[in-house]
Design a protein around this motif. Structure first.
Motif, short mmCIF file in Angstrom:
data_model
loop_
_atom_site.label_atom_id
_atom_site.label_comp_id
_atom_site.label_asym_id
_atom_site.label_seq_id
_atom_site.Cartn_x
_atom_site.Cartn_y
_atom_site.Cartn_z
N ASN A 31 -60.66 -64.96 -28.92
CA ASN A 31 -60.85 -65.90 -30.01
C ASN A 31 -59.70 -65.94 -31.01
OD1 ASN A 31 -63.48 -66.82 -29.17
ND2 ASN A 31 -64.23 -64.81 -29.79
N VAL A 32 -58.63 -65.15 -30.78
CA VAL A 32 -57.48 -65.14 -31.69
C VAL A 32 -56.78 -66.49 -31.60
CG1 VAL A 32 -55.22 -64.13 -32.14
CG2 VAL A 32 -57.17 -62.65 -31.67
N THR A 33 -56.42 -67.04 -32.76
CA THR A 33 -55.75 -68.35 -32.82
C THR A 33 -54.28 -68.19 -33.20
OG1 THR A 33 -56.23 -68.65 -35.17
CG2 THR A 33 -57.90 -69.44 -33.58
N ASP A 34 -53.52 -69.26 -32.99
CA ASP A 34 -52.12 -69.28 -33.40
C ASP A 34 -51.99 -69.00 -34.89
OD1 ASP A 34 -51.62 -70.05 -30.78
OD2 ASP A 34 -50.86 -72.04 -31.29
N SER A 35 -52.86 -69.61 -35.69
CA SER A 35 -52.76 -69.44 -37.14
C SER A 35 -53.05 -68.00 -37.56
CB SER A 35 -53.65 -70.43 -37.88
OG SER A 35 -54.99 -70.24 -37.54
N GLN A 36 -53.96 -67.31 -36.87
CA GLN A 36 -54.22 -65.90 -37.17
C GLN A 36 -52.97 -65.06 -36.90
OE1 GLN A 36 -57.96 -65.58 -34.79
NE2 GLN A 36 -58.60 -64.26 -36.48
N LEU A 37 -52.32 -65.30 -35.76
CA LEU A 37 -51.09 -64.56 -35.45
C LEU A 37 -50.02 -64.86 -36.49
CD1 LEU A 37 -50.47 -64.61 -31.59
CD2 LEU A 37 -51.25 -62.73 -33.02
N TYR A 38 -49.87 -66.14 -36.83
CA TYR A 38 -48.86 -66.52 -37.82
C TYR A 38 -49.12 -65.79 -39.15
CZ TYR A 38 -45.98 -69.20 -40.98
OH TYR A 38 -45.04 -69.55 -41.93
#
Length: 126
Positions: A31-38
């Motif tokens: 469920n990890v998103t691009d925005s969470q990584l960013y």
């Protein structure tokens, strides 16, 4: 705990120096998103781009992604500080990304370890 040295400049087969600013981020929760990584990685330096890799058909996360920094010092700091940090309840694993397939497939620097106790996880092995 041992200090992680800053990644030295790599030299490819043509003799060109490659400065590593791209990180592979593995063991991601689905469920990890691009925005969470960013948001996580941008705290340690200027992130140029992020991408969670997904299945082309289902769009389900493949459990890994990439974070690209503008300079190698930020990438080294992120690897040192964020490696094994929990994200969505699961510890992430970070390594330098080597896009040149000759570097990845050379076998140089790979170590195979077997018969590890089941209690040994990525962080303990590191």
């Amino acid at each position: 705990m041992a200090q992680v040295p800053v990644q030295p400049q790599l030299v490819n087969a043509a003799g060109n120096q490659l400065v590593t600013t791209s990180l592979y981020v593995g063991d991601l929760d689905v469920n990890v998103t691009d925005s969470q990584l960013y948001d996580m990685f941008n705290q340690l330096g200027q992130v140029v781009s992020v991408r969670v890799c997904r299945d082309l058909t289902s769009r389900r996360s493949l459990g890994y992604g990439y974070v690209n920094y503008g300079n190698p010092q930020d990438a080294a700091r992120a690897l040192e500080v964020l490696n094994f940090t929990p994200l969505n309840g699961k510890s992430i694993r970070i390594m330098y990304s080597h896009r040149d397939p000759t570097v990845r497939k050379s076998g140089t620097g790979n170590i195979f370890i077997k018969n590890l106790d089941k209690a040994i996880d990525h962080k303990a092995l590191h």
